[in-house]
Design an enzyme around this catalytic site. Sequence first.
Site, PDB file in Angstrom:
ATOM      1  N   HIS A 136       0.809  -1.229   0.000  1.00  0.00           N
ATOM      2  CA  HIS A 136       0.000   0.000   0.000  1.00  0.00           C
ATOM      3  C   HIS A 136       0.835   1.269   0.000  1.00  0.00           C
ATOM      4  O   HIS A 136       0.342   2.343   0.333  1.00  0.00           O
ATOM      5  CB  HIS A 136      -0.945   0.028   1.216  1.00  0.00           C
ATOM      6  CG  HIS A 136      -1.919  -1.109   1.262  1.00  0.00           C
ATOM      7  ND1 HIS A 136      -2.974  -1.215   0.387  1.00  0.00           N
ATOM      8  CD2 HIS A 136      -1.991  -2.188   2.074  1.00  0.00           C
ATOM      9  CE1 HIS A 136      -3.669  -2.314   0.668  1.00  0.00           C
ATOM     10  NE2 HIS A 136      -3.084  -2.919   1.675  1.00  0.00           N
TER      11      HIS A 136
ATOM     12  N   SER B 216      -3.737  -7.541  -1.260  1.00  0.00           N
ATOM     13  CA  SER B 216      -4.673  -6.677  -0.557  1.00  0.00           C
ATOM     14  C   SER B 216      -5.176  -5.634  -1.545  1.00  0.00           C
ATOM     15  O   SER B 216      -4.593  -5.469  -2.621  1.00  0.00           O
ATOM     16  CB  SER B 216      -3.975  -6.005   0.627  1.00  0.00           C
ATOM     17  OG  SER B 216      -4.836  -5.109   1.295  1.00  0.00           O
TER      18      SER B 216
ATOM     19  N   GLU C 132      -6.374   0.941  -5.271  1.00  0.00           N
ATOM     20  CA  GLU C 132      -5.142   0.254  -5.619  1.00  0.00           C
ATOM     21  C   GLU C 132      -5.201  -1.195  -5.172  1.00  0.00           C
ATOM     22  O   GLU C 132      -6.015  -1.564  -4.331  1.00  0.00           O
ATOM     23  CB  GLU C 132      -3.933   0.944  -4.986  1.00  0.00           C
ATOM     24  CG  GLU C 132      -4.071   1.306  -3.515  1.00  0.00           C
ATOM     25  CD  GLU C 132      -3.714   0.193  -2.544  1.00  0.00           C
ATOM     26  OE1 GLU C 132      -3.125  -0.819  -2.968  1.00  0.00           O
ATOM     27  OE2 GLU C 132      -4.022   0.318  -1.348  1.00  0.00           O
TER      28      GLU C 132
END
Length: 410
Positions: free
Chosen positions: A81, A133, A170
């Site tokens: 991230h 993720s 994202e």
Amino acid sequence: MRTLTRTTTEERRRLPLSTAAVAIRAADGDTGGERFNGYAAVFNSRTAIGNPLRWGFYEEIAPGAFTKTLQEGDARMLIDHDSYYVVSRVSAGTLALAEDARGLAVDSALDEGLSYVADLKANIRNGNITGMSFGFYVIKDDWTLEKVDTSDGQSAEVEVRRILEARLIEVSAVTFPAYEETEAELASVASALVSRGDQAAIEERAKWRPELRDLLQLVGEDKPSEPIPAARTAPAVEERGALAVHSTSTSDSAWDGPANSKDLPQEEEALRMAHAWVDPDGDADAKASYRFIHHFVGVDGDVGAASTVACTTAIGVLNGARGGTTIPDEDREAVYKHLARHLKDAGLKPPELKAVGSEPGESTRETSTPEPAAAPAAPEPAETTRSDLDARVLRMKGLAARYGLPVARS
């Protein structure tokens, strides 16, 4: 059943390696190289977010939840991230995202001209990167009550959240594919409750986890109060261009200034909330009159949390990074204080504002390189050090900043 249509704070969900089916494969045809394949999300797979029997809930993603965002969005693939580690991007033609019968499939180019991409490949092969993720905003979801059997042979009612539509920000290859800390689970529950906007649901869970009151700005045991909104009313109009300092929630999520500006309506109130400077001679309802956007903007145009990445980068621009800024020198200190306030609200120490004419500071990955701006006439009081603050408050502030949640201010 209640269907909500909200976009308030970015959420993140993770899949372990076995479910994410992460793999490095040879590229098709004669292009050579290798590509990354995996699943960032799986449909109709129920996951426990927190403790569903007390302060959490079960969650599942409905097929088609990403259909609209894949048609309209421009998602990136990151590592953990972190917006510094951009692996690929849809609009660049290096990232392909698609929904299939299983879930959200990811197919990414791997450019070893980026040193961290070579590291990513090695970490996947070595088992150091162990899942996927994705970061998203909930656009529509359903909350329902279901009865489940417990391990002691009893039954209990639990809430189930079904995500019907999400705005994808994202996808990430991640080192930790599961929440291994209770506090991370707590922040995940809190971010979902912010999106839900149901005060009674928050109060019910706070009976089991009072920390939710710290994260969501709740006060009192018997008198629920509304959480502080991500961004309050627009700052008051000033004579000069710098917009008034204000405190809002903050987030360290991946930042894309042009994308957030695109969603921002051409309305003075919203424009003033999202920026730090306005041209006093410009059109107040035109984006071209504003500088230093630093707030996340929902698809519906609502101005949300301040981005700590954007604020840090903007201070770097004030200090000369990326070619510097064209705003008047006399406005720089006030703009700096506006941006610095958000960083202080997030529990971060702002970069120093450099005097006009000083040499640019050393570049960092978030600020690129700092530049000029007038030094304050008198130094501000020294920042309270972390050791002087209550550990629990610091922990809550850190979680709130990470997940873009409202946080109490000292």
